[in-house]
Design an enzyme around this catalytic site. Structure first.
Site, PDB file in Angstrom:
ATOM      1  N   HIS A  30      65.868 -63.266  -7.022  1.00 57.54           N
ATOM      2  CA  HIS A  30      67.238 -63.712  -7.309  1.00 57.54           C
ATOM      3  C   HIS A  30      68.143 -62.548  -6.909  1.00 57.54           C
ATOM      4  O   HIS A  30      68.446 -61.680  -7.713  1.00 57.54           O
ATOM      5  CB  HIS A  30      67.379 -64.035  -8.804  1.00 57.54           C
ATOM      6  CG  HIS A  30      68.773 -64.427  -9.198  1.00 57.54           C
ATOM      7  ND1 HIS A  30      69.401 -65.555  -8.727  1.00 57.54           N
ATOM      8  CD2 HIS A  30      69.672 -63.831 -10.020  1.00 57.54           C
ATOM      9  CE1 HIS A  30      70.609 -65.644  -9.240  1.00 57.54           C
ATOM     10  NE2 HIS A  30      70.807 -64.605 -10.020  1.00 57.54           N
ATOM     11  N   GLY A  35      75.989 -65.126 -22.637  1.00 57.00           N
ATOM     12  CA  GLY A  35      75.358 -65.281 -23.952  1.00 57.00           C
ATOM     13  C   GLY A  35      76.041 -66.359 -24.784  1.00 57.00           C
ATOM     14  O   GLY A  35      75.384 -67.189 -25.420  1.00 57.00           O
ATOM     15  N   ASN A  86      72.025 -51.375 -16.311  1.00 57.40           N
ATOM     16  CA  ASN A  86      71.349 -52.398 -17.116  1.00 57.40           C
ATOM     17  C   ASN A  86      69.944 -51.984 -17.535  1.00 57.40           C
ATOM     18  O   ASN A  86      69.432 -52.438 -18.564  1.00 57.40           O
ATOM     19  CB  ASN A  86      71.378 -53.744 -16.388  1.00 57.40           C
ATOM     20  CG  ASN A  86      72.790 -54.322 -16.394  1.00 57.40           C
ATOM     21  OD1 ASN A  86      73.680 -53.758 -17.047  1.00 57.40           O
ATOM     22  ND2 ASN A  86      73.020 -55.415 -15.695  1.00 57.40           N
ATOM     23  N   GLY A 122      78.619 -62.065 -24.431  1.00 60.60           N
ATOM     24  CA  GLY A 122      79.753 -62.179 -23.512  1.00 60.60           C
ATOM     25  C   GLY A 122      79.779 -63.582 -22.918  1.00 60.60           C
ATOM     26  O   GLY A 122      79.430 -64.565 -23.586  1.00 60.60           O
ATOM     27  N   ASN A 170      71.077 -59.098 -14.781  1.00 60.61           N
ATOM     28  CA  ASN A 170      70.713 -58.715 -13.409  1.00 60.61           C
ATOM     29  C   ASN A 170      70.529 -57.217 -13.249  1.00 60.61           C
ATOM     30  O   ASN A 170      71.115 -56.443 -13.998  1.00 60.61           O
ATOM     31  CB  ASN A 170      71.826 -59.186 -12.464  1.00 60.61           C
ATOM     32  CG  ASN A 170      71.662 -60.639 -12.071  1.00 60.61           C
ATOM     33  OD1 ASN A 170      70.568 -61.059 -11.735  1.00 60.61           O
ATOM     34  ND2 ASN A 170      72.757 -61.392 -12.118  1.00 60.61           N
TER      35      ASN A 170
END
Ligand SMILES: NC(=O)C1=CN([C@@H]2O[C@H](COP(=O)(O)OP(=O)(O)OC[C@H]3O[C@@H](n4cnc5c(N)ncnc54)[C@H](O)[C@@H]3O)[C@@H](O)[C@H]2O)C=CC1
Ligand SMILES: CC(=O)C(=O)O
Length: 325
Positions: free
Chosen positions: A180, A19, A100, A16, A125
């Site tokens: 993060h 990437g 994810n 996407g 993430n």
């Protein structure tokens, strides 16, 4: 810096926005001889391979871009995982966790058996939590599993400090450490001697200034996502640099997410990165408040890992200096 071996392959899972930007950066540099793209969206995958391929036919890039399977990816020198859902405006990174993590589990079942020499670089993430689970799911030594962590936050911090100090960003050496993530605040700036930033900006290193740079780095992603739906160029560049440090065995010191045995989670601390992944943690002196912020952050991440859910309150420590590379 040693030269990479002749045939070097980087597999990118998920082609996407992030990437494909990473693939484009790898082609332009160039860093490796082959980029393998993997994505279940077949039409998108084929279109990205063709479009990126068009960028390799002029000049002497020499990089081959091809579509591959998860199994092919498992034999690459580096596997970069950008596969996964991204935040919508106002969503936190942690809200992506269950989606994810499911994708991550399916990726590892499809990739098995992974080459014992592969280095895994997590980008999707919430990156620190996914790095932790990738380490468990892959069965690879923990030095071979790392996440981009706060590299992007650190670049953003560099940018704002450079602007304020009126010097080139490459002359600022500043790290954001910890998670993060969204629910964070910058810890106090480490006062190590000499204190070049304090000397360069004697009137500016106030608590208010630190609060404003903290708010800038924390809010940077949300502001870009609200306007264009994703962030891609910064992370594409950073992930490509990390791939280069690995393949060229550069031993650069970068803030990366990796397993912290004493904290029981993955979060970003300075590490020496080279051909075998995390070569070693680079010791860093944190003051009392920075250490406390890091422990709060780790405790929040452990809570999420143990199934505690979202909304972790997390502190970040920042170290700084002018003159770094
Ligand atoms: N760590 C960081 O600093 C940053 C992380 N990100 C994260 O990177 C991730 C990707 O972001 P974008 O590229 O913008 O999202 P995107 O939605 O544009 O692309 C994600 C791609 O992953 C693919 N995918 C889903 N399951 C897959 C599987 N099993 N195998 C291979 N591919 C699969 C999807 O089909 C999609 O094409 C998000 O989680 C985002 O939050 C984004 C920017 C910075
Ligand atoms: C999306 C994201 O994690 C970032 O740009 O920081």
């Amino acid at each position: 810096m040693t030269q990479p071996k002749l045939k070097t392959s980087i597999a990118i899972l998920g082609c996407g926005d992030v990437g494909s930007t990473l693939a484009y950066t790898l082609i332009l540099q160039p860093i490796c001889s082959e980029v393998i793209l993997v994505d279940p969206k077949k039409e998108l995958l084929e279109a990205q391979v063709r479009d990126l391929g068009d960028a390799t036919y002029r000049g002497a890039s020499g990089v081959r871009v091809r579509a591959g399977t998860h199994k092919d990816a498992g034999q690459a020198d580096i596997v970069v995982i950008t596969a996964g859902a991204k935040q919508k405006t106002g969503e936190s990174r942690l809200s992506l966790l269950s989606r994810n993590l499911n994708i991550l589990e399916s990726i590892f079942s499809s990739m098995a058996p992974i080459s014992p020499h592969t280095i895994l670089l997590l980008v999707a993430n919430p990156v620190d939590i996914l790095t932790y689970f990738a380490r468990r799911l892959s069965g690879l030594p923990e030095s071979q599993v790392l996440g981009t962590g706060t590299s992007l936050d650190s670049a953003r911090l560099r940018g704002i400090l450079a602007e304020k100090a009126e010097v080139a960003p490459s002359s600022i050496d500043a790290y954001v450490l910890g998670e993060h993530g969204d629910s964070q605040s910058l810890g106090p700036v480490q006062q190590s001697a000499p204190r070049p930033l304090a000397l360069a900006m004697p009137d500016q290193l106030t608590p208010e200034f630190k609060a404003s740079i903290s708010s800038h780095t924390r809010g940077a992603a949300g502001a870009i996502i609200a306007a264009k739906g994703c962030t891609a160029y910064g992370i594409g560049n950073i992930a490509a640099s990390i791939c280069k440090y690995i393949l060229f065995d550069s031993r650069s010191v970068r803030p990366l997410s990796f397993y912290q045995p004493e904290l029981g989670c993955c979060l970003s601390m300075p590490a020496v990165v080279g051909r075998k992944g995390i070569i070693k943690a680079m010791p860093i002196q944190l003051d009392y408040e920075e250490q406390a912020a890091l422990e709060t952050c780790a405790s929040g991440l452990r809570g999420v890992i143990e199934g505690g859910g979202e909304g972790v309150e997390c502190g970040r420590a920042v170290t700084e200096g002018v003159g770094g590379g």
